[in-house]
Design a protein around this motif. Sequence first.
Motif, short mmCIF file in Angstrom:
data_model
loop_
_atom_site.label_atom_id
_atom_site.label_comp_id
_atom_site.label_asym_id
_atom_site.label_seq_id
_atom_site.Cartn_x
_atom_site.Cartn_y
_atom_site.Cartn_z
N ARG A 22 1.57 -2.09 80.81
CA ARG A 22 1.39 -3.53 80.63
C ARG A 22 0.57 -4.17 81.74
O ARG A 22 0.33 -5.38 81.73
N LEU A 23 0.17 -3.38 82.69
CA LEU A 23 -0.59 -3.92 83.82
C LEU A 23 -2.09 -3.91 83.54
O LEU A 23 -2.58 -3.13 82.72
N ARG A 24 -2.79 -4.78 84.24
CA ARG A 24 -4.24 -4.91 84.09
C ARG A 24 -4.89 -4.83 85.46
O ARG A 24 -4.25 -5.12 86.48
N PRO A 25 -6.19 -4.50 85.49
CA PRO A 25 -6.90 -4.51 86.76
C PRO A 25 -6.71 -5.85 87.48
O PRO A 25 -6.63 -6.90 86.82
N ASN A 26 -6.61 -5.82 88.78
CA ASN A 26 -6.46 -7.00 89.64
C ASN A 26 -5.04 -7.58 89.68
O ASN A 26 -4.81 -8.57 90.38
N ASP A 27 -4.11 -6.98 88.93
CA ASP A 27 -2.74 -7.48 89.03
C ASP A 27 -2.20 -7.25 90.44
O ASP A 27 -2.47 -6.22 91.06
N VAL A 28 -1.44 -8.23 90.92
CA VAL A 28 -0.77 -8.12 92.22
C VAL A 28 0.73 -8.14 91.97
O VAL A 28 1.26 -9.12 91.43
N LEU A 29 1.40 -7.05 92.34
CA LEU A 29 2.85 -6.94 92.18
C LEU A 29 3.51 -7.12 93.53
O LEU A 29 3.27 -6.32 94.45
N VAL A 118 0.69 -14.12 91.02
CA VAL A 118 1.39 -12.91 91.45
C VAL A 118 2.56 -12.59 90.50
O VAL A 118 3.23 -13.49 89.99
N ILE A 119 2.76 -11.31 90.27
CA ILE A 119 3.88 -10.83 89.45
C ILE A 119 4.96 -10.35 90.42
O ILE A 119 4.72 -9.46 91.25
N THR A 120 6.11 -10.97 90.35
CA THR A 120 7.20 -10.63 91.27
C THR A 120 8.14 -9.61 90.64
O THR A 120 8.58 -9.79 89.50
N VAL A 121 8.41 -8.54 91.37
CA VAL A 121 9.38 -7.53 90.91
C VAL A 121 10.55 -7.56 91.88
O VAL A 121 10.43 -7.14 93.04
N TYR A 122 11.64 -8.12 91.42
CA TYR A 122 12.82 -8.30 92.26
C TYR A 122 13.85 -7.23 91.90
O TYR A 122 14.20 -7.10 90.73
N LEU A 123 14.27 -6.46 92.87
CA LEU A 123 15.28 -5.43 92.63
C LEU A 123 16.55 -5.81 93.38
O LEU A 123 16.49 -6.19 94.55
N ARG A 124 17.66 -5.68 92.67
CA ARG A 124 18.95 -6.04 93.27
C ARG A 124 19.94 -4.91 93.03
O ARG A 124 20.06 -4.40 91.91
N ARG A 125 20.63 -4.53 94.07
CA ARG A 125 21.63 -3.47 93.97
C ARG A 125 22.80 -3.93 93.09
O ARG A 125 23.24 -5.07 93.18
N ASP A 126 23.26 -3.03 92.23
CA ASP A 126 24.41 -3.32 91.38
C ASP A 126 25.29 -2.07 91.37
O ASP A 126 25.14 -1.19 90.52
N GLY A 127 26.13 -1.95 92.39
CA GLY A 127 26.91 -0.72 92.58
C GLY A 127 26.06 0.30 93.31
O GLY A 127 24.99 -0.01 93.82
N GLU A 128 26.54 1.54 93.36
CA GLU A 128 25.87 2.59 94.13
C GLU A 128 24.50 2.94 93.54
O GLU A 128 23.49 2.92 94.24
#
Length: 141
Positions: A22-29, A118-128
Motif C-alpha cells: 500500500r506504500l508509494r514512492p516518497n512516503d514517510v513512515l 507523514v504516515i504515523t505507525v504507532y506500536l503499543r505493547r499489549d502483554g508479552e
Amino acid sequence: MITYHSASAADTEAFARDFAARLRPNDVLAFRGGLGVGKTTFVRGLAQGLGDGSEVSSPTFAIVHEYSCTPRLCHFDMYRIASLDDLYSTGFFDYLETGAILAIEWSEQIEDALPPDVITVYLRRDGEDGRQIIISGGRFE
Ligand SMILES: Nc1ncnc2c1ncn2[C@@H]1O[C@H](COP(=O)(O)OP(=O)(O)O)[C@@H](O)[C@H]1O
Ligand SMILES: [Mg+2]
C-alpha cells in the motif's frame, strides 16, 4: 486509520510485508512507541514486502540503512538526534522526495521536521507478545 492486533513478532512482520503493497514512492513512515515494541521488526517486514531479502537491523549507530528494493527503502534511527544540526548531518532532508520510502524509528525526536502528510505507525505493547498497531495520517487518516 488502520488498526491491527499482532500476536507475535512473526505476525507483525507478516502484517508489514502485506502493508508494504500500500506504500508509494516518497512516503514517510514515522514510528512511535518505546524500546522493544517492534519498530525494527515492522521495517524488516516492509523490506521483505518491497522485495529486499537482506538482513534488517536497527540503524542505531549508522543512523540510516538503505535497502535496495523498489521503491528504495531508507531506514532511520533518530534516537540520538537532538538538534536540527544533528538531523541535517544524517542527510534526512536529502532523502525526502527522492522517490525513496523513509521509515523512521524514534520519529518523536524529529517531530518538527516531519512532512505534513507523514504516515504515523504507532506500536503499543499489549502483554508479552501482543502489540496494537495503529497507522494514521496522510491518506490513512
Ligand atoms: N507482536 C510482536 N511484534 C513485534 N515484536 C514482538 C512481538 N512480540 C514480541 N516481540 C519481540 O519484541 C522485540 C521487538 O524488537 P524490535 O523490533 O527491535 O523493537 P524496536 O525496534 O521497537 O526497539 C523482539 O525481540 C520481538 O521478538
Ligand atoms: Mg529498533
